[in-house]
Enzyme design. Sequence first.
Site, short mmCIF file in Angstrom:
data_model
loop_
_atom_site.label_atom_id
_atom_site.label_comp_id
_atom_site.label_asym_id
_atom_site.label_seq_id
_atom_site.Cartn_x
_atom_site.Cartn_y
_atom_site.Cartn_z
N ASP A 211 0.88 -1.16 0.00
CA ASP A 211 0.00 0.00 0.00
C ASP A 211 0.92 1.21 0.00
OD1 ASP A 211 -1.68 2.09 0.54
OD2 ASP A 211 -2.39 1.34 2.48
N LYS B 296 2.81 11.22 -3.42
CA LYS B 296 1.77 10.54 -4.19
C LYS B 296 0.83 11.54 -4.86
CE LYS B 296 -1.79 6.99 -3.40
NZ LYS B 296 -2.27 6.04 -2.39
N GLU C 149 -7.18 0.50 -4.63
CA GLU C 149 -7.22 0.39 -3.17
C GLU C 149 -8.56 -0.17 -2.66
OE1 GLU C 149 -6.05 4.35 -2.14
OE2 GLU C 149 -4.00 4.00 -2.81
N ASP D 258 -13.00 5.51 2.65
CA ASP D 258 -11.58 5.58 3.01
C ASP D 258 -11.23 6.99 3.49
OD1 ASP D 258 -8.83 5.70 3.10
OD2 ASP D 258 -8.51 4.69 1.18
#
Length: 623
Positions: A23, A87, A187, A211
């Site tokens: 992850d 990211k 994800e 999330d």
Amino acid sequence: MAKVSINIATGSLLQEEIIVGIDLGTTNSLIAIVKSDTHEPIALREIDGLTLVPSIVHFDEYGNVTVGNPAKDLLVQQPERTIYSAKRLMGKSYGDVSKDSGFFAYNIIDDGTDALVKVQVGDKFYSPIELSSYILKELKKRAEHILKTTVTKAVITVPAYFNDAQRQATRDAGRLAGLDVLRIINEPTAASLAYGIGVKHNEEKTIAVYDLGGGTFDISILTINNGIFEVLATNGDTYLGGDDMDNAVVRYWQEDCGVDNSSLGLGSHTDKSLAQEMRVTAEAAKVHLSTHDVFEGKIAGQDVRITKQDFNELIAPLIARTINSCSSALKDAGLTASQIDAVVMVGGSTRVPAVKEAVKQFFGREVFDGINPDEVVALGAAVQADILAGNNTEMLLLDVTPLSLGIETMGGLMDVLIPRNSKIPNKAGRQYTTQKDGQSGMRISVYQGERDLVQDNRKLAEFNLTGIPAMPAGLPKVEVTFLIDADGILKVSATELRSGVAQSIDVQPQYGLTDQQVEDMLLASLTHAKDDIKMRALVEALTEATQMLEVTEKFIAKHGDVLSPVELTASVTQMERLREAMESRDKDLVQSETERLNEVSRPYAERVMDAALKDAMRGKKVI
Ligand code: AMP
């Protein structure tokens, strides 16, 4: 054939290759594997007991790199040398991120050449791909240390909304870190996999994955049908998460409790260490309030306090924003909350009881929160890795076609039946016909790739459909069907529908093709996209010209007697002109000469038709 590697620490032979799940998060990253004895996914834990590696990279003035917690410790002292949230920059141009540049305390530059952003540290420039690769390298190193074996293969997760460029950037980061990235998975898909939702044969489920991390919020609506995950809708806020809750607590202490206001420091750096202490204490308060009713602590010697009720009031607007996003996502997916079969909680901030409560209430059901929400995505990636390693046959292999599959049509053009990234299993069919009168066979050549001309793609198989009964050109209906089964085997069959003659062949599209080759082929298709479009247009013009010439020749051979010598010469001259144009390979010229030949010969064809019609009508009554 299973690969054999040697465990250097013990000298023993390992039969199984380890494929890790990673992850690669905005705030934290972690690595997980499925234990070979118990088949249970676990996050790898260093001796320090920690599984999470903060996604932070620090460069000292000599270019030495530190990753994770030691880098996090330098965030406040050396903001311009400590890179977080790389990211957010993956696959982005400067234009994409310029409006957010206030968020980054380091220097983002636009190098103007490939338009992709780079980060400047001292006199060095780093791409987000390099920055991510440092994090991946650290994870790889940790895994090798813990597992005492080399780790070279990985499944890496990305947000469902990542586009091709961002996914490619993530793959490249993996490669740069010495990892063979076997699969990039979404994800939310990974989180569902970790809970084993919908992965059994013949199971159909609609899932919401909520999330809420440190700095980002994503809601994804997915369907799982027969092991195939499909993202129906995504929504969220790229600047909403636990950090905002911490900031709300800091503000509360400043405004309501009179903690020294001048030392706020959120962005102003007046007193960096006090500001940092406030933030750290606020986060500790938040975490404490997940399981207690009151928090009491000290900041710079001053007492601070907050109750759960106060905290819930502070964060209510933040939670409301996430619930609004959930509504929008459902609307986009064309669903109502009651149509969701399961809700999966991901991200550290879903530990906040008020968040959980709001989500339960919105969807009207209990949520899946039994797995550590910080680890669930990595655990799911490990489950996917285990499936890829062939260790888990209970679950279906979830896959998509990495390259387009199609057949060769006239002029050497690629006619795609199954586009790349299509779900597996899959089925597609299309009808074709013959070019020549009485043609009794048809060659079916199967290709894989993204280029417009088959000569630039990869040939997979070829077979002849024979025994087509004699018919004029264009009359036979040959149906070509592509069927990819769950194992990725492609079955190509061709059937002439009028006569029923059929032929088929099995191929393995991925056979002998490495990940690298797939990437090279995709890259080539991008590089040649413009040329390919031009080439396809020329080939299509040439094909039309050839057909026009054949029809005219046939017409002259059969009905030459109805044309006057002048008309005959006009036709032959124009045919010659068209042939010359075809030799020049000038698309516009080919098209205009084809049109001219059409204009020359159309009146003759009409005359013949009229004559035929008169013949047919002779002696018949017209009502
Ligand atoms: P992630 O980005 O998924 O790693 O989530 C990190 C966020 O989760 C941070 O804002 C943490 O403060 C928050 N977090 C972690 N544990 C808890 C907890 N027990 N209660 C509330 N928030 C938490």
